[in-house]
Scaffold this active site. Structure first.
Site, PDB file in Angstrom:
ATOM      1  N   PHE A 123      -0.693  -0.750  12.653  1.00 39.26           N
ATOM      2  CA  PHE A 123      -1.587  -0.216  11.634  1.00 39.26           C
ATOM      3  C   PHE A 123      -2.136  -1.271  10.676  1.00 39.26           C
ATOM      4  CE2 PHE A 123      -2.335   1.364   7.341  1.00 39.26           C
ATOM      5  CZ  PHE A 123      -3.354   2.276   7.583  1.00 39.26           C
ATOM      6  N   ASN A 124      -1.289  -2.100  10.065  1.00 41.91           N
ATOM      7  CA  ASN A 124      -1.767  -3.033   9.050  1.00 41.91           C
ATOM      8  C   ASN A 124      -2.802  -4.000   9.609  1.00 41.91           C
ATOM      9  OD1 ASN A 124      -0.181  -1.952   7.014  1.00 41.91           O
ATOM     10  ND2 ASN A 124       1.488  -3.398   7.312  1.00 41.91           N
ATOM     11  N   THR A 159       2.927  -6.058   2.873  1.00 45.44           N
ATOM     12  CA  THR A 159       3.380  -4.915   3.674  1.00 45.44           C
ATOM     13  C   THR A 159       2.274  -3.892   3.898  1.00 45.44           C
ATOM     14  OG1 THR A 159       4.234  -3.735   1.725  1.00 45.44           O
ATOM     15  CG2 THR A 159       5.765  -5.201   2.893  1.00 45.44           C
ATOM     16  N   ASP A 219       0.845  -1.206   0.000  1.00 45.87           N
ATOM     17  CA  ASP A 219       0.000   0.000   0.000  1.00 45.87           C
ATOM     18  C   ASP A 219       0.881   1.256   0.000  1.00 45.87           C
ATOM     19  OD1 ASP A 219       0.972  -0.438   2.578  1.00 45.87           O
ATOM     20  OD2 ASP A 219      -0.797   0.406   3.561  1.00 45.87           O
ATOM     21  N   HIS A 258       9.541   0.374   8.148  1.00 45.88           N
ATOM     22  CA  HIS A 258       8.994  -0.924   8.528  1.00 45.88           C
ATOM     23  C   HIS A 258       8.981  -1.930   7.377  1.00 45.88           C
ATOM     24  CE1 HIS A 258       7.372   1.114  12.122  1.00 45.88           C
ATOM     25  NE2 HIS A 258       6.985   2.065  11.304  1.00 45.88           N
ATOM     26  N   ASP A 259       8.381  -1.539   6.248  1.00 48.12           N
ATOM     27  CA  ASP A 259       8.101  -2.503   5.188  1.00 48.12           C
ATOM     28  C   ASP A 259       9.354  -3.065   4.532  1.00 48.12           C
ATOM     29  OD1 ASP A 259       5.464  -2.053   5.744  1.00 48.12           O
ATOM     30  OD2 ASP A 259       5.126  -0.700   4.052  1.00 48.12           O
ATOM     31  N   ASN A 285      -2.303   2.780   3.646  1.00 48.72           N
ATOM     32  CA  ASN A 285      -1.757   4.072   4.031  1.00 48.72           C
ATOM     33  C   ASN A 285      -2.560   5.220   3.423  1.00 48.72           C
ATOM     34  OD1 ASN A 285       0.477   3.186   5.616  1.00 48.72           O
ATOM     35  ND2 ASN A 285       1.571   2.651   3.742  1.00 48.72           N
ATOM     36  N   ASP A 323       6.834   1.442   1.988  1.00 47.10           N
ATOM     37  CA  ASP A 323       6.633   0.517   0.868  1.00 47.10           C
ATOM     38  C   ASP A 323       7.557   0.882  -0.296  1.00 47.10           C
ATOM     39  OD1 ASP A 323       3.740  -0.942   1.472  1.00 47.10           O
ATOM     40  OD2 ASP A 323       3.801   1.125   2.192  1.00 47.10           O
TER      41      ASP A 323
END
Length: 328
Positions: A170-171, A129, A15, A243-244, A44, A20
């Site tokens: 979040f995800n 992700t 996303d 993060h991703d 996102n 990402d």
């Protein structure tokens, strides 16, 4: 991965999203990876924006050959939750990446995942992700994907605290029913959660290291990270966490990660804990009354300096490719 091994074939469900964008760059800039395709999901930012970003990023990186297929517009049963406050309304923090001239591949993301996994059993690693909506829809339509996938790696969750609420990352928060379905299936996801990804913070020293990649730095890395409001504190010891990219990093260099078997479930009903990943590291052999068999591998540590080396090498590869392309 050894240099004698064939490249890891990766399907990326994402996303985009600033982190990402870093994950896509890592996959495209690593000789040990082959990015088979990208499916997009609302997360996102709305799905129309994540899809546009996947198209513009792959073209910007010199990889317009990588198929991009649009996926789910909204979560399985809940209203959308977005993170424009973190990534900006355009998803890339206002970075001046040109609009894409390439085309979106027809189809629907979950169907594409099924088609690719069916056609290449045991060969493709599925990396997610963003919210897990596309994965859950694919599982619902074709449960056999759990047998066809080589491995599934997720950026999401946490075994300590969340980043949207005190409990939820979040995800998983954006579509907890989808995340729950992923852990209920009969594969063994690798969960790269906040406990590890929050150690991969782009501090001032790392950002200085990434300023020398020409157009890649000037039009994406530096401006997007400057406007990426994810746990940034502004000092030299902290900064936004990408993060991703850690999920792609695990696929390419699992030796940089410590992972532990665990039984993981995702809360879907709690008023205060919806989206929480409940991770039980206890061995059922030692405590059979309270522990269930492991259904996941959960990352607990990352060798961060080596990870920055891997990221920097990927950026250098992409920057070299971009500088060698003829100007239009």
């Amino acid at each position: 991965m050894n240099c004698t091994d064939s490249p890891a074939r990766i399907l990326l469900d994402c996303d985009p999203g600033i982190d990402d964008a870093m994950a896509i760059a890592l996959a495209l800039g690593s000789p040990s990876a082959e990015l088979v395709g990208i499916t997009t999901v609302a997360g996102n930012v709305p799905q129309s924006v994540t899809t546009a970003n996947a198209l513009r990023l792959t073209e910007f990186y010199g990889a317009a050959h990588v198929p991009v297929i649009a996926g789910a517009i909204h979560p399985l049963i809940r209203p959308n939750v977005f993170a424009a406050n973190v990534h900006g309304t355009d998803g890339l923090g206002g970075a001046p990446v040109p609009a894409a001239t390439r085309s979106l591949q027809p189809g629907f993301g979950p169907d594409y995942l099924i088609e690719q996994l069916r056609a290449n059993p045991g060969e493709i690693t599925l990396v997610a992700t963003g919210p897990m909506t596309n994965i859950a829809l694919a599982l619902r339509k074709e449960p056999q994907i759990v047998e066809w996938v080589r491995e599934i790696v997720l950026m999401g969750g946490s075994y300590t605290r969340g980043n949207v609420t005190a409990a939820a990352e979040f995800n998983f928060y954006a579509d907890p029913e989808a995340a729950a379905a992923v852990f209920e299936a009969s594969w063994k996801p690798v969960m790269i959660g906040l406990d590890v990804t929050l150690t991969a913070r782009v501090n001032a020293g790392v950002l200085d290291r990434w300023r020398g990649f020409g157009v890649l730095s000037d039009q994406l890395i530096v401006p997007s990270l400057a406007n990426y409001f994810d746990s940034a504190t502004g000092d030299d010891q902290s900064g936004p966490a990408i993060h991703d990219a850690c999920a792609i990093g695990y696929v390419l260099h699992p030796e940089l990660f410590t992972v532990v078997s665990a039984h993981t479930r995702v809360e879907t009903h709690g008023q205060l804990t919806s989206g929480m990943s409940v991770v039980d590291f206890a061995s059922p052999d030692k405590n059979p009354a309270q522990s269930a068999p492991a259904n996941s591998l959960v990352a607990t540590a990352l060798v961060v300096p080596a990870f920055w080396d891997v990221m920097s090498a990927a950026f250098a590869d992409i920057a070299k490719r971009m500088s060698s392309e003829p100007s239009v």
